[in-house]
Design an enzyme around this catalytic site. Structure first.
Site, PDB file in Angstrom:
ATOM      1  N   ASP A  49      -1.549   0.696   3.237  1.00 19.72           N
ATOM      2  CA  ASP A  49      -1.191  -0.683   2.891  1.00 19.72           C
ATOM      3  C   ASP A  49      -2.564  -1.053   2.550  1.00 19.72           C
ATOM      4  O   ASP A  49      -2.733  -1.744   1.138  1.00 19.72           O
ATOM      5  CB  ASP A  49      -0.613  -1.260   3.886  1.00 19.72           C
ATOM      6  CG  ASP A  49      -0.357  -2.885   3.371  1.00 19.72           C
ATOM      7  OD1 ASP A  49       0.589  -3.099   2.334  1.00 19.72           O
ATOM      8  OD2 ASP A  49      -0.980  -3.665   3.968  1.00 19.72           O
ATOM      9  N   GLU A 121       3.215   4.500   1.431  1.00 18.63           N
ATOM     10  CA  GLU A 121       1.902   4.063   1.799  1.00 18.63           C
ATOM     11  C   GLU A 121       1.253   5.000   2.678  1.00 18.63           C
ATOM     12  O   GLU A 121      -0.220   5.209   2.494  1.00 18.63           O
ATOM     13  CB  GLU A 121       1.788   2.614   2.433  1.00 18.63           C
ATOM     14  CG  GLU A 121       2.518   1.691   1.522  1.00 18.63           C
ATOM     15  CD  GLU A 121       2.885   0.106   2.335  1.00 18.63           C
ATOM     16  OE1 GLU A 121       2.734  -1.038   1.686  1.00 18.63           O
ATOM     17  OE2 GLU A 121       3.059   0.269   3.636  1.00 18.63           O
TER      18      GLU A 121
END
EC number: 3.1.26.3
Length: 229
Positions: A49, A121
């Site tokens: 992320d 991610e």
């Protein structure tokens, strides 16, 4: 370790040949099949992320030197939100190689937006750990290229735009009511009503996540407010 044919094909779609394929396997491992000797992808998701965020922030900062923070923020949010990550994951067939437990697999886990977004991610983190930031940046810029090129000047999502409209007109935030739910558990169909405090409403229904149907209902109400319906 020597990856199987499905993982090698995925690496080709991804555009990164892992020197340590075990990192990719971990990134693809959901908690439903994890064990003491097979860790899940949650820690990698946390790192990925941040990798994605830095790449997107840097790209947007460089692409429009005149943009203010207030202009850059909604563009950034549009590029890193879960729906976008899940869309990229579908684009490269990530769901086909997810490592899932039987119950998660039977409930349609390979198509679930949240699982796809989280795994995407995690895969970016795996690339970063395998070959460094520049390798991760190159993959992100290639996979997100169309989305960057087509990004609107003000790409706020519909729920944000509707909430801002309500506040500007002296109303509390809109509410979203699930009026019905159908379809099988692995592919539910939601029926959502978006409602303003003055009584104006709009509805949307369809398959996908509840949030995505709320977005559709918000957009329908915005269209009505702006005379497009």
């Amino acid at each position: 370790m020597t990856p199987g044919a499905d993982i090698r094909a995925f690496m080709a779609r991804l555009g990164h040949d892992f020197a340590r394929p075990e990192l990719l396997i971990r990134a693809l491992t959901h908690g439903s099949i994890a064990s003491a000797t097979r860790p899940d992808n949650q820690r990698l998701e946390f790192l990925g992320d941040r990798v994605l965020g830095l790449v997107m922030a840097e790209a947007l900062f460089s692409a429009d030197l005149a943009a203010s923070e207030g202009q850059l923020a909604p563009r950034y949010n549009a590029l890193v939100r879960g729906e976008t990550c899940a869309g990229v994951a579908r684009q490269i067939g990530l769901g086909e190689v997810l490592k899932l437990g039987r119950s998660e697999m039977m409930s349609g886990g390979r198509r679930k937006e949240a699982l796809l977004a989280d795994a995407m991610e995690a895969v970016l983190a795996a690339i970063y750990l395998d070959a460094g930031f520049e390798a991760a940046r190159q993959v992100v810029m290639r996979l997100w290229a169309d989305r960057l090129a087509s990004l609107e000047d003000d790409p706020r999502d519909a729920k944000t735009a509707l909430q801002e409209w309500a506040q500007a007109n002296g109303m509390p935030p809109p509410v979203y009511e699930q009026t019905a739910r159908g379809g099988p558990d692995h592919a539910p169909i939601f029926h959502i009503t978006a409602r303003l405090a003055d009584g104006r409403t709009a509805e949307a229904s369809g398959a996908g996540t509840k949030r995505s149907i709320e977005q559709a209902a918000a957009q329908a109400l915005l269209d009505r407010l702006e005379g497009r319906q």
